[in-house]
Motif scaffolding. Structure first.
Motif, PDB file in Angstrom:
ATOM      1  N   UNK A 160       6.656   1.723  11.178  1.00 48.96           N
ATOM      2  CA  UNK A 160       5.578   0.882  10.749  1.00 48.96           C
ATOM      3  C   UNK A 160       5.326   1.165   9.275  1.00 48.96           C
ATOM      4  N   UNK A 161       4.895   0.136   8.566  1.00 47.15           N
ATOM      5  CA  UNK A 161       4.553   0.271   7.151  1.00 47.15           C
ATOM      6  C   UNK A 161       3.076  -0.044   6.965  1.00 47.15           C
ATOM      7  N   UNK A 162       2.363   0.864   6.311  1.00 51.52           N
ATOM      8  CA  UNK A 162       0.973   0.628   5.918  1.00 51.52           C
ATOM      9  C   UNK A 162       0.973   0.365   4.420  1.00 51.52           C
ATOM     10  N   UNK A 163       0.399  -0.763   4.018  1.00 57.34           N
ATOM     11  CA  UNK A 163       0.275  -1.096   2.600  1.00 57.34           C
ATOM     12  C   UNK A 163      -1.218  -1.108   2.288  1.00 57.34           C
ATOM     13  N   UNK A 164      -1.670  -0.077   1.563  1.00 59.95           N
ATOM     14  CA  UNK A 164      -3.098   0.085   1.281  1.00 59.95           C
ATOM     15  C   UNK A 164      -3.233   1.025   0.092  1.00 59.95           C
ATOM     16  N   UNK A 165      -4.114   0.699  -0.844  1.00 59.88           N
ATOM     17  CA  UNK A 165      -4.298   1.540  -2.019  1.00 59.88           C
ATOM     18  C   UNK A 165      -5.334   2.637  -1.812  1.00 59.88           C
ATOM     19  N   UNK A 166      -6.012   2.663  -0.679  1.00 58.53           N
ATOM     20  CA  UNK A 166      -7.027   3.679  -0.402  1.00 58.53           C
ATOM     21  C   UNK A 166      -6.397   4.786   0.450  1.00 58.53           C
ATOM     22  N   UNK A 167      -6.169   5.948  -0.170  1.00 61.07           N
ATOM     23  CA  UNK A 167      -5.489   7.038   0.530  1.00 61.07           C
ATOM     24  C   UNK A 167      -6.264   7.507   1.752  1.00 61.07           C
ATOM     25  N   UNK A 168      -7.579   7.330   1.765  1.00 65.79           N
ATOM     26  CA  UNK A 168      -8.368   7.726   2.947  1.00 65.79           C
ATOM     27  C   UNK A 168      -7.993   6.859   4.144  1.00 65.79           C
ATOM     28  N   UNK A 169      -7.844   5.566   3.918  1.00 66.22           N
ATOM     29  CA  UNK A 169      -7.427   4.665   4.999  1.00 66.22           C
ATOM     30  C   UNK A 169      -6.017   4.999   5.471  1.00 66.22           C
ATOM     31  N   UNK A 185       3.718  -4.986  -4.106  1.00 66.20           N
ATOM     32  CA  UNK A 185       5.081  -4.919  -4.663  1.00 66.20           C
ATOM     33  C   UNK A 185       5.855  -3.739  -4.087  1.00 66.20           C
ATOM     34  N   UNK A 186       5.207  -2.577  -4.056  1.00 70.72           N
ATOM     35  CA  UNK A 186       5.864  -1.397  -3.497  1.00 70.72           C
ATOM     36  C   UNK A 186       6.148  -1.589  -2.008  1.00 70.72           C
ATOM     37  N   UNK A 187       5.248  -2.270  -1.313  1.00 74.75           N
ATOM     38  CA  UNK A 187       5.443  -2.547   0.103  1.00 74.75           C
ATOM     39  C   UNK A 187       6.679  -3.400   0.348  1.00 74.75           C
ATOM     40  N   UNK A 188       6.848  -4.431  -0.452  1.00 78.24           N
ATOM     41  CA  UNK A 188       8.017  -5.304  -0.320  1.00 78.24           C
ATOM     42  C   UNK A 188       9.294  -4.517  -0.602  1.00 78.24           C
ATOM     43  N   UNK A 189       9.273  -3.684  -1.646  1.00 74.35           N
ATOM     44  CA  UNK A 189      10.448  -2.860  -1.965  1.00 74.35           C
ATOM     45  C   UNK A 189      10.789  -1.928  -0.803  1.00 74.35           C
ATOM     46  N   UNK A 190       9.763  -1.302  -0.202  1.00 72.27           N
ATOM     47  CA  UNK A 190      10.003  -0.401   0.934  1.00 72.27           C
ATOM     48  C   UNK A 190      10.587  -1.153   2.125  1.00 72.27           C
ATOM     49  N   UNK A 191      10.088  -2.358   2.376  1.00 67.35           N
ATOM     50  CA  UNK A 191      10.621  -3.149   3.489  1.00 67.35           C
ATOM     51  C   UNK A 191      12.089  -3.481   3.285  1.00 67.35           C
ATOM     52  N   UNK A 192      12.454  -3.815   2.072  1.00 63.47           N
ATOM     53  CA  UNK A 192      13.849  -4.147   1.790  1.00 63.47           C
ATOM     54  C   UNK A 192      14.764  -2.941   1.966  1.00 63.47           C
ATOM     55  N   UNK A 193      14.237  -1.742   1.691  1.00 64.49           N
ATOM     56  CA  UNK A 193      15.018  -0.512   1.818  1.00 64.49           C
ATOM     57  C   UNK A 193      14.972   0.064   3.231  1.00 64.49           C
ATOM     58  N   UNK A 194      14.043  -0.407   4.049  1.00 68.42           N
ATOM     59  CA  UNK A 194      13.843   0.131   5.397  1.00 68.42           C
ATOM     60  C   UNK A 194      13.774  -1.000   6.421  1.00 68.42           C
ATOM     61  N   UNK A 195      14.908  -1.607   6.733  1.00 66.53           N
ATOM     62  CA  UNK A 195      14.907  -2.749   7.652  1.00 66.53           C
ATOM     63  C   UNK A 195      14.482  -2.403   9.076  1.00 66.53           C
ATOM     64  N   UNK A 196      14.372  -1.120   9.391  1.00 68.42           N
ATOM     65  CA  UNK A 196      13.965  -0.714  10.732  1.00 68.42           C
ATOM     66  C   UNK A 196      12.457  -0.834  10.955  1.00 68.42           C
ATOM     67  N   UNK A 197      11.686  -1.158   9.917  1.00 67.99           N
ATOM     68  CA  UNK A 197      10.234  -1.316  10.070  1.00 67.99           C
ATOM     69  C   UNK A 197       9.959  -2.443  11.060  1.00 67.99           C
ATOM     70  N   UNK A 198       9.109  -2.157  12.056  1.00 62.88           N
ATOM     71  CA  UNK A 198       8.816  -3.114  13.117  1.00 62.88           C
ATOM     72  C   UNK A 198       7.534  -3.906  12.898  1.00 62.88           C
ATOM     73  N   UNK A 199       6.639  -3.383  12.055  1.00 65.51           N
ATOM     74  CA  UNK A 199       5.330  -4.010  11.891  1.00 65.51           C
ATOM     75  C   UNK A 199       4.705  -3.521  10.590  1.00 65.51           C
ATOM     76  N   UNK A 200       3.907  -4.379   9.952  1.00 64.42           N
ATOM     77  CA  UNK A 200       3.228  -4.026   8.703  1.00 64.42           C
ATOM     78  C   UNK A 200       1.729  -4.163   8.894  1.00 64.42           C
ATOM     79  N   UNK A 201       0.989  -3.148   8.443  1.00 63.75           N
ATOM     80  CA  UNK A 201      -0.468  -3.241   8.310  1.00 63.75           C
ATOM     81  C   UNK A 201      -0.727  -3.464   6.837  1.00 63.75           C
ATOM     82  N   UNK A 202      -1.290  -4.611   6.479  1.00 60.78           N
ATOM     83  CA  UNK A 202      -1.422  -5.027   5.087  1.00 60.78           C
ATOM     84  C   UNK A 202      -2.881  -5.133   4.678  1.00 60.78           C
ATOM     85  N   UNK A 203      -3.308  -4.265   3.758  1.00 57.27           N
ATOM     86  CA  UNK A 203      -4.648  -4.378   3.174  1.00 57.27           C
ATOM     87  C   UNK A 203      -4.675  -5.629   2.297  1.00 57.27           C
TER      88      UNK A 203
END
Length: 134
Positions: free
Chosen positions: A1-10, A32-50
């Protein structure tokens, strides 16, 4: 899973809850960093997007992900502090699969994840085995 969020507490709170259930978590601080990570990690099954992030917000990032053919069906759950109905509609119009508000209720999140991971598990797009979400 990928979490895209700029708040480190979250990120820390969600990562702790999810890793405790055996879910491998990656994170990015902006769209932008989230998209780059997804392209490098095709095994990601779900994204939580702030939604509210610097450089590229969650709406822009979600639209950009939907334009990448191999990511077009990836479940994206938008996470936002906003609770207005038009924000939900805006998230879905941007291409989000679903929407959840902050503070995130972990049980509600797990329920949404079950729905979206089970929906993709049988597809020919290479759905991965569903982890035990409790």
């Amino acid at each position: 899973m990928l979490i895209v969020d700029d708040d480190v507490r979250n990120v820390f709170a969600l990562t702790s809850a999810l890793e405790g259930r055996g879910i491998e978590v990656l994170f990015a601080e902006n769209g932008r960093d989230g998209i780059d990570l997804l392209k490098k990690n095709p095994q990601v099954d779900l994204v939580l997007m702030d939604v509210m992030m610097p450089n590229m917000d969650g709406y822009e990032a979600t639209r950009a992900i939907r334009e990448v053919p191999e990511l077009a069906d990836l479940p994206i759950i938008v996470v936002t502090a906003k609770v207005m109905e038009e924000d939900r509609a805006k998230s879905l119009a941007a291409g989000a699969s679903d929407y959840i508000t902050k503070p995130v209720d972990v049980e509600q999140l797990l329920s949404l994840m079950r729905v979206w991971l089970h929906a993709g598990a049988g597809e020919s797009s290479g759905g991965h085995p569903v982890v035990n979400l409790g």
